[in-house]
Design a protein around this motif. Structure first.
Motif, PDB file in Angstrom:
ATOM      1  N   ASP A 254     -40.560 -32.308  29.056  1.00  0.00           N
ATOM      2  CA  ASP A 254     -41.831 -32.809  28.506  1.00  0.00           C
ATOM      3  C   ASP A 254     -41.725 -33.032  27.003  1.00  0.00           C
ATOM      4  O   ASP A 254     -42.177 -34.058  26.476  1.00  0.00           O
ATOM      5  N   LEU A 255     -41.121 -32.070  26.312  1.00  0.00           N
ATOM      6  CA  LEU A 255     -40.973 -32.218  24.858  1.00  0.00           C
ATOM      7  C   LEU A 255     -40.050 -33.384  24.516  1.00  0.00           C
ATOM      8  O   LEU A 255     -40.280 -34.095  23.527  1.00  0.00           O
ATOM      9  N   SER A 256     -39.004 -33.586  25.337  1.00  0.00           N
ATOM     10  CA  SER A 256     -38.099 -34.724  25.095  1.00  0.00           C
ATOM     11  C   SER A 256     -38.849 -36.036  25.265  1.00  0.00           C
ATOM     12  O   SER A 256     -38.647 -36.979  24.485  1.00  0.00           O
ATOM     13  N   LEU A 259     -41.021 -36.442  22.306  1.00  0.00           N
ATOM     14  CA  LEU A 259     -40.205 -36.811  21.151  1.00  0.00           C
ATOM     15  C   LEU A 259     -39.801 -38.277  21.229  1.00  0.00           C
ATOM     16  O   LEU A 259     -39.806 -38.987  20.210  1.00  0.00           O
ATOM     17  N   ALA A 260     -39.462 -38.733  22.443  1.00  0.00           N
ATOM     18  CA  ALA A 260     -39.116 -40.148  22.610  1.00  0.00           C
ATOM     19  C   ALA A 260     -40.310 -41.038  22.281  1.00  0.00           C
ATOM     20  O   ALA A 260     -40.147 -42.143  21.744  1.00  0.00           O
ATOM     21  N   LEU A 322     -27.629 -25.103  28.983  1.00  0.00           N
ATOM     22  CA  LEU A 322     -28.906 -25.062  28.274  1.00  0.00           C
ATOM     23  C   LEU A 322     -28.685 -25.024  26.766  1.00  0.00           C
ATOM     24  O   LEU A 322     -29.399 -25.700  26.002  1.00  0.00           O
ATOM     25  N   GLN A 323     -27.705 -24.237  26.326  1.00  0.00           N
ATOM     26  CA  GLN A 323     -27.440 -24.169  24.889  1.00  0.00           C
ATOM     27  C   GLN A 323     -27.011 -25.527  24.343  1.00  0.00           C
ATOM     28  O   GLN A 323     -27.467 -25.946  23.270  1.00  0.00           O
ATOM     29  N   ASP A 324     -26.143 -26.230  25.085  1.00  0.00           N
ATOM     30  CA  ASP A 324     -25.717 -27.557  24.636  1.00  0.00           C
ATOM     31  C   ASP A 324     -26.905 -28.516  24.586  1.00  0.00           C
ATOM     32  O   ASP A 324     -27.074 -29.270  23.620  1.00  0.00           O
ATOM     33  N   ARG A 325     -27.725 -28.478  25.635  1.00  0.00           N
ATOM     34  CA  ARG A 325     -28.879 -29.382  25.674  1.00  0.00           C
ATOM     35  C   ARG A 325     -29.867 -29.057  24.552  1.00  0.00           C
ATOM     36  O   ARG A 325     -30.412 -29.961  23.919  1.00  0.00           O
ATOM     37  N   TRP A 326     -30.081 -27.768  24.299  1.00  0.00           N
ATOM     38  CA  TRP A 326     -31.015 -27.362  23.253  1.00  0.00           C
ATOM     39  C   TRP A 326     -30.508 -27.769  21.876  1.00  0.00           C
ATOM     40  O   TRP A 326     -31.287 -28.222  21.032  1.00  0.00           O
ATOM     41  N   ASN A 327     -29.197 -27.614  21.649  1.00  0.00           N
ATOM     42  CA  ASN A 327     -28.637 -28.016  20.355  1.00  0.00           C
ATOM     43  C   ASN A 327     -28.794 -29.519  20.136  1.00  0.00           C
ATOM     44  O   ASN A 327     -29.142 -29.968  19.037  1.00  0.00           O
ATOM     45  N   LYS A 328     -28.574 -30.322  21.195  1.00  0.00           N
ATOM     46  CA  LYS A 328     -28.756 -31.765  21.067  1.00  0.00           C
ATOM     47  C   LYS A 328     -30.227 -32.094  20.809  1.00  0.00           C
ATOM     48  O   LYS A 328     -30.544 -32.958  19.988  1.00  0.00           O
ATOM     49  N   PHE A 329     -31.123 -31.391  21.509  1.00  0.00           N
ATOM     50  CA  PHE A 329     -32.556 -31.644  21.321  1.00  0.00           C
ATOM     51  C   PHE A 329     -32.988 -31.291  19.898  1.00  0.00           C
ATOM     52  O   PHE A 329     -33.740 -32.033  19.262  1.00  0.00           O
TER      53      PHE A 329
END
Length: 737
Positions: A254-256, A259-260, A322-329
């Motif tokens: 939802d936040l992504s 953000l988009a 999740l950590q990779d996705r969160w860092n990209k976000f």
């Protein structure tokens, strides 16, 4: 005496007595054997549990078989003892001299009979209790097998269903523990009976067997229970992990999406960009809350990995993912924040450029007004200097602003030609052209004023020369007049003389010649004398007069779309040249504006007015003697429909619904009102706007409450409450799961 007197009878009695004594001795021996057998009966009855079987069912069958085989033997022995007591009593009655041995044997037999009765009763009771006990053990085995089968099936992945399974496991455990306690009490009672009833060695064997059977099952149950408990706890941790991961991923999705939606949307002005930045601050706070949730989630996952959870590969994969996705976000959020900050800087530069335009427009208007009062070239030069002072630092700064706006536009919008950039460039070009035009006009005005001064000086000198010539001409004219008078007098004298001479017969010829500008006066002499007087024609030039508006412009307010004409009248000598301006910018020869000038009557006509025609219009008249200006404001009112304020009204209501557990679902409703209402969601009487269990969206009156998955606990009454300044409206419905 009679018997002995009869000798045959005596012999018969002796033989009978001897036989009776022999029978009595035999009976005594049999009784002793019976007593010995009964005495040894305990060693034959105990221990009761002589089988090596471990199954409660097999042991129960073994005990039941003993009950069915041994108990009849004991009863048979009891009957034999009773029969021997009866036989002994009969023999003792037939053989009067009762020996002490016979009495002892009889007493022993009586004791044995009583003992056999006790043994039979106690033995039967013990075996029946043992059978019951082992039946209970068998029931426990069945219960344990059922529990093992129940919890050996695939466990649910849903937390609520898993909690139900764990609760069932706890209840079954508590019930089985109570059963074990009851069985332990029963086992203790049996051990007390065995200790009292059986010989010590036999009792130890039976007690050891009883203790082994219950301890073995209890130990197995505790081992199995601990393993199941660990498995259930591990599975619950995994389900909680997956549930938390799904909620975090849903929130992150939802936040992504939000953000988009923000990306590339920076507003159209500095206030709009600032509002977007403030809104993004709230978005960043939501991200901070989610980051705390993710940090807690990751710590729990790493703790599970340290504890070597059975599903460690699954946990490690999803934690790292999740950590990779969160860092990209977060990188995207930082980039979006950077772009929003750049947009604020972008609109600040646009505002600064607009402010420079406004200052330039005010300067243009001021200079335009001052130019109408300029009388000297020095005053025009002062205005030129004022323009140079404004443009010299400002134009360089404005060029730098435009360059930065161009760079920021390319970075924010992907291209350099943003609307604001185009407007700034156009306004900058127009304003510089206006300044260039007014500079040319001021330079021309300065030149004209200088030329006028030179012409005035030349005219003054020419006037002085003309005056001198006129005075000379006047003097010459006076001299000519005097000469004419003298000539007239001479003529008259000549006439008199002629008459005299005629009379005296002396004749003289007098010739008078008149020329336009030369008069010959003949003198009576032998030689005639000629004198010429030149008459100079003086052409006087008309007097110059600076322009003056005898009918100025007047302010006006009109409706959009109507036709309008500015009218003013100017006088001056020579006839002035008229130029029209809009906010200090020349609009001469513009196709949207029609101008005319006839004998000092000036008109500016706009066939169809629009809101952007609102401005201050000026009419400037200029000739060699000076310039004049008149101005007025035109306000064009936009025709907007009157806005009507309305309280909230639901045009689409919530509908009652039944949903299967585990399925996604969403409530939808739509509300109207002016101003647009705000909405709140309630579950029963509790506000759920900030609950992480739901996804709430609200767009232009359309409100949505979304469930990723519906559970039994979601069964309730749901309400949507809409509010604005004029009132409140609410619609409710129920959700059945």
């Amino acid at each position: 005496v009679d018997a002995f007197t009869d000798l045959p009878c005596f012999f018969i009695f002796v033989c009978y007595f001897e036989k009776l004594v022999a029978i009595s001795r035999y009976q005594d021996l049999s009784n002793v054997f019976t007593i010995s057998w009964v005495t040894k009966l305990d060693s034959q009855l105990y221990p009761v549990i002589t089988t090596n079987a471990v199954s409660p069912r097999d042991i129960s069958e073994h005990v039941q078989k003993k009950l069915e085989t041994v108990l009849p033997e004991i009863k048979r022995a009891q009957c034999e003892v009773e029969q021997r007591i009866k036989t002994t009593d009969a023999l003792m009655a037939k053989s009067p001299p009762v020996t002490e041995t016979s009495l002892t044997v009889k007493n022993k037999l009586s004791e044995m009979n009583y003992k056999l009765v006790e043994i039979t009763r106690e033995y039967q009771t013990l075996l029946e209790k043992l059978v019951t006990y082992f039946h209970h053990l068998n029931d426990i085995d069945k219960t344990m097998n059922n529990i093992n089968n129940r919890f050996s099936k695939a466990l649910p992945r849903n937390l609520i269903e898993l909690d139900v399974v764990i609760k069932e496991h706890e209840i079954s455990t508590e019930n089985l523990i109570e059963t074990f306690k009851s069985l332990q009490s029963e086992c203790g009672q049996l051990m007390d009976r065995i200790n009292k009833q059986e010989p010590q060695s036999a009792a130890e064997q039976d007690i050891a067997k009883l203790q082994h059977t219950i301890r073995f099952r209890r130990d197995n149950w505790e081992r199995d229970w601990n393993k199941r408990r660990d498995d259930l706890e591990a599975h619950r941790q995994l389900c909680q992990f997956d549930s938390d991961l799904q909620q975090i991923n849903n929130t992150l999705n939802d936040l992504s999406n939000q953000l988009a939606g923000v990306k590339g949307q920076y507003g159209e002005s500095l206030p709009a960009a600032s509002a977007i930045s403030l809104k993004f601050v709230h978005f960043e706070k939501t991200i901070e809350e989610l980051e705390k949730r993710i940090e807690t989630f990751v710590r729990k996952g790493e703790q599970m990995l340290e504890e070597q959870h059975v599903h460690s590969p699954h946990i490690n994969h999803h934690v790292r993912d999740l950590q990779d996705r969160w860092n990209k976000f977060k990188q995207q959020v930082r980039e979006t924040r950077r772009l929003i900050d750049l947009s604020i800087k972008y609109f600040q530069l646009v505002e600064e450029a607009d402010q420079w335009f406004r200052e330039g427009s005010r300067l243009l208007m001021t200079i335009t007004k001052k130019a109408t009062t300029v009388k000297k070239p020095e005053e025009a030069q002062a205005l030129l200097n004022e323009i140079a002072t404004f443009l010299k630092p400002g134009e360089c700064k404005q060029d730098e602003r435009i360059r930065q706006i161009c760079q920021l536009s390319a970075e924010l919008f992907g291209h350099e030609s943003s609307p604001q950039y185009n407007d700034v460039v156009i306004q900058n070009t127009d304003m510089l052209e206006s300044f260039a035009e007014i500079r040319r006009e001021l330079e021309d005005l300065a030149k004209n004023l200088k030329l006028v001064e030179e012409q005035r000086e030349k005219a003054r000198k020419e006037q002085e020369e003309a005056d001198a010539k006129l005075e000379a001409a006047k003097a010459e004219a006076a001299a000519a007049k005097a000469a004419a008078q003298a000539a007239e007098e001479a003529r008259r004298a000549a006439e008199i003389a002629a008459r005299v001479m005629k009379e005296s017969t002396i004749s003289h010829n007098v010739e008078i010649i008149e020329l336009p500008y030369v008069r010959e006066i003949p003198v009576v002499d032998e030689k005639p004398v000629e004198k010429t007087i030149e008459i100079v024609e003086i052409v006087q030039q008309p007097k110059m007069e600076a322009p003056k508006f005898v009918s100025p412009l007047n302010d006006a307010v009109i409706e959009e779309g109507s036709k309008f004409t500015f009218v003013c009248k100017v006088i001056g000598t020579p006839m002035p040249i008229v130029t029209w301006y809009k906010d200090g910018i020349s609009i001469q020869n513009f196709p949207d504006y029609e101008t005319s000038f006839d004998q000092g009557l000036c008109t500016l006509t706009i066939d169809e007015t629009f809101a952007d025609d609102s401005a201050r219009y000026s009419c400037k008249a200029t000739n060699a003697a000076g310039s004049a200006e008149t101005s007025a404001a035109l306000l064009v009112k936009e025709t907007e429909p009157e806005e009507q304020l309305l309280p909230p009204t639901f045009v689409k209501y919530l509908q009652p619904t039944s949903v299967k557990e585990g399925q996604p679902f969403q409530f939808e409703c739509k509300v109207e009102g002016n101003p647009l209402p705000t909405v709140q969601w309630f579950k029963n009487a509790d506000c759920i706007d900030n609950s992480p269990d739901y996804v709430i969206t609200y767009n232009n009156g359309e409100a949505i409450l979304k469930f990723d998955k519906v559970y039994l606990v979601d069964k309730a009454e749901y309400s949507c409450k809409a509010t604005n300044d004029l009132g409140t409206a609410q619609c409710s419905t129920t959700l059945n799961v």
